[in-house]
Design an enzyme around this catalytic site. Structure first.
Site, PDB file in Angstrom:
ATOM      1  N   GLU A  86       2.140  -0.222  -4.789  1.00 46.29           N
ATOM      2  CA  GLU A  86       1.139   0.686  -5.093  1.00 46.29           C
ATOM      3  C   GLU A  86       1.796   2.148  -5.229  1.00 46.29           C
ATOM      4  O   GLU A  86       2.081   2.567  -4.193  1.00 46.29           O
ATOM      5  CB  GLU A  86      -0.236   0.705  -4.361  1.00 46.29           C
ATOM      6  CG  GLU A  86      -1.250   1.816  -4.836  1.00 46.29           C
ATOM      7  CD  GLU A  86      -2.081   2.520  -3.655  1.00 46.29           C
ATOM      8  OE1 GLU A  86      -3.286   2.871  -4.078  1.00 46.29           O
ATOM      9  OE2 GLU A  86      -1.405   2.618  -2.513  1.00 46.29           O
ATOM     10  N   ASP A 128       0.773  -1.335   0.071  1.00 50.46           N
ATOM     11  CA  ASP A 128      -0.150   0.167  -0.119  1.00 50.46           C
ATOM     12  C   ASP A 128       1.014   1.342  -0.057  1.00 50.46           C
ATOM     13  O   ASP A 128       1.817   1.408   0.723  1.00 50.46           O
ATOM     14  CB  ASP A 128      -1.015   0.104   1.140  1.00 50.46           C
ATOM     15  CG  ASP A 128      -2.119   1.046   1.283  1.00 50.46           C
ATOM     16  OD1 ASP A 128      -2.953   0.842   0.588  1.00 50.46           O
ATOM     17  OD2 ASP A 128      -1.959   1.915   2.218  1.00 50.46           O
TER      18      ASP A 128
HETATM   19  C1  NOJ Z   1      -4.174   2.953  -0.727  1.00 53.53           C
HETATM   20  C2  NOJ Z   1      -5.750   2.081  -0.651  1.00 53.53           C
HETATM   21  O1  NOJ Z   1      -5.708   1.351  -2.113  1.00 53.53           O
HETATM   22  C3  NOJ Z   1      -6.763   2.906  -0.373  1.00 53.53           C
HETATM   23  O2  NOJ Z   1      -7.896   2.059  -0.616  1.00 53.53           O
HETATM   24  C4  NOJ Z   1      -6.676   3.268   0.886  1.00 53.53           C
HETATM   25  O3  NOJ Z   1      -7.462   4.372   1.343  1.00 53.53           O
HETATM   26  C5  NOJ Z   1      -5.202   4.168   1.147  1.00 53.53           C
HETATM   27  N1  NOJ Z   1      -4.056   3.671   0.535  1.00 53.53           N
HETATM   28  C6  NOJ Z   1      -4.883   4.359   2.269  1.00 53.53           C
HETATM   29  O4  NOJ Z   1      -4.335   3.039   3.006  1.00 53.53           O
END
Ligand code: NOJ
Ligand code: CA
Length: 524
Positions: free
Chosen positions: A264, A201
């Site tokens: 990500e 993440d």
């Molecule tokens: C990215 C995640 O994909 C999203 O859903 C989330 O709200 C944020 N990171 C915070 O963790």
């Protein structure tokens, strides 16, 4: 295809656990439900299942606020259910990927509870605590991605803590070696349980400026955009020190053999590709999100493919993402007809594709009545298009069953019944059949998996490219417009078309009429 790693040959499928399959009638998807549906995924032809977070969580951000990194939330099941899930997946030949959320924990994580208990607590420095500015306000101008200041005042200890997202998601201090070790232990906990890799993440946010300097204003900001776009994220994202952390995560995974590290990362391509690492020692795949908000036309996509391909470092393996739980669904972005073209594109481009659950049946964004909004992003900044509930509605298994086969109870989000797996299953012209055929074709044609991509071109609305490997050469043509378009391939035989009845057709060199929104894969 043996010289490639499994994650280079394979196709990743993202499951949003709350919305895939409920097994106990509480209206929320769970691990036992996902396990039960694994044969469907194996039959679809994907290779790896990535689960969004399933850890204990107060669910302020639906699991992206983790209260214990080494357990399962009772809502989703137990560690025993996880084992059954992973074992069954592996039996079916599917790899298992977890979501790793290292940037922030829940404010209910014992680490944070200790950290906030006093300034002297040994875990105080595990999070980002700062004194107020001289006027008593926040230490600097940093803004939360969920709106408002990123600093939350803590009355008891008289300092502010930083949260890039919700105040319930305090950011960890990745400059603290103890945090790094604790997080490394988390990776090992799951690797020891047979996990095949992680999607990390917000990898590009992990480290913040050591001096906590103010972010400069963003001259391109336009009213109506999320509030944090008022600033350039100069000091809150993509800091040089982040790459050292990525390297150490990668080194841990490498100890376990062929595991995959996916990041990500929402950054422009030149910065994105740095996350591969200087010597291929970074992330295996920094997610390439360009298709998520691409202008949907042949010229733009052709340019994007060429630019990405030429920006990739030599050792880097490309990847493409068509949908996820944070963005509108592809069928809503480009429409039903072009969603079929998008499927062909995703599964014929060079690199590992990531599919989002439900896109294989063309699910569209759900309608969420105002009183049923769940997503904190929408609740905190209403009406600016940040709400993510529409792309998180439950999987539509069978429209004839109560709860569309997703639940026997009351679903946590409304369920659409416009289409379903059941309705599309036996229909050769359905989206589901198209996905199955594409996945099968990819599996049986090395050129689609490891072939070079060449001759990427846009002619009017038609995007064409070739994939070739050893003796095999495939020609892909995608009509991104609604009108017929004539194109001149070299003589070719159609292996797959989004339209029925064209397979096996020999294409004349004199010209082939591609119907509006038709895409073909042909052998040349
Ligand atoms: C990215 C995640 O994909 C999203 O859903 C989330 O709200 C944020 N990171 C915070 O963790
Ligand atoms: Ca359930």
């Amino acid at each position: 295809m043996s010289e490639l790693a499994w994650w280079q040959r394979g196709v990743i499928y993202q499951v949003y656990p709350r919305s895939f399959q409920d097994s106990n009638g509480d209206g929320i998807g769970d691990l036992a439900g996902i396990t039960w549906r694994l044969p469907y995924l194996a039959g679809l032809g994907i290779d790896a299942v990535w689960l969004s977070p399933i850890y204990p969580s107060p669910m302020a951000d639906f699991g992206y606020d983790v209260a214990d990194y080494c357990d399962i939330d009772p809502m989703f099941g137990t560690l025993g259910d996880f084992k059954q899930f992973a074992d069954r997946a592996h039996e079916l030949g599917l790899k298992v990927l977890l979501d790793f959320v290292p940037n922030h924990s829940s404010d209910r994580h014992p680490w944070f509870e200790e950290s906030r208990s006093s300034r002297e607590n040994p875990k105080r420095d595990w999070y980002l605590w700062r004194d107020p500015a001289p006027d008593g306000g926040p230490p600097n101008n940093w803004l939360s991605r969920m709106g408002g200041s990123a600093w939350e005042w803590d009355e008891r200890t008289g300092q502010y803590y930083y949260h890039a997202f919700l105040r319930e998601q305090p950011d960890l201090n990745w400059r603290n070696p103890q945090v790094r070790r604790a997080m490394d232990d988390v990776l090992r906990f799951w690797l020891d349980r047979g996990v095949d890799g992680f999607r990390v993440d917000v990898l590009w946010l992990l480290i913040k400026d050591a001096q906590f300097r103010d972010n400069p204003p963003n001259p391109a900001y336009e009213p109506g955009q999320p509030e944090h776009h008022r600033q350039l994220q100069t000091y809150t994202e993509d800091q040089p020190e982040v790459h050292e952390i990525v390297r150490s995560m990668r080194a841990t995974l490498d100890e376990y053999g062929e595991r995959v590290l996916i990041g990500e990362i929402y950054l422009p391509v030149p910065q994105l590709v740095r996350y591969y690492g200087a010597n291929g020692d970074g992330a295996d795949m920094p997610f390439n999100f360009q298709l998520l908000n691409a202008a949907w036309n042949a010229g733009e996509i052709a340019r994007m493919i060429r630019d990405y391909d030429s920006a990739l470092p030599e050792h880097a393996w490309p990847n493409w993402v068509l949908g996820n739980h944070d963005n509108p669904r592809v069928a809503s972005r480009v429409g039903a007809a072009q969603a079929r073209v998008a499927a062909v594109l995703l599964l014929t481009l060079r690199g590992t594709p990531t599919l989002y659950y439900g896109d294989e049946i063309g699910m569209t964004d759900g309608e969420i009545p105002p009183d049923q909004v769940q997503d904190p992003a929408e609740i905190r900044q209403p009406g600016i298009g940040q709400g993510r509930d529409p792309e998180r509605t439950p999987m539509q298994w069978d429209a004839a069953l109560p709860g569309a086969g997703f639940t026997n109870g009351r679903s946590w989000l409304p369920i659409s019944t416009d289409t379903s797996v059941r309705a599309q299953d036996g229909d050769p012209s359905s989206m589901l059949s198209l996905y199955r055929r594409l996945l099968e074709l990819r599996r049986s044609n090395a050129a689609l998996v490891q072939g070079a991509i060449e001759n990427v071109a846009a002619t009017g609305d038609v995007l064409t490219f070739e994939r070739h490997y050893r003796g095999q050469r495939l020609f892909i043509a995608l009509n991104m417009g609604a009108a017929d378009a004539v194109m001149q391939p070299r003589s070719a035989v159609v292996l797959l078309s989004t339209l029925a009845g064209r397979e096996g057709l020999a294409l004349p060199e004199s010209g082939y009429r591609l119907a509006g929104s038709e895409a073909i894969i042909a052998a040349i």
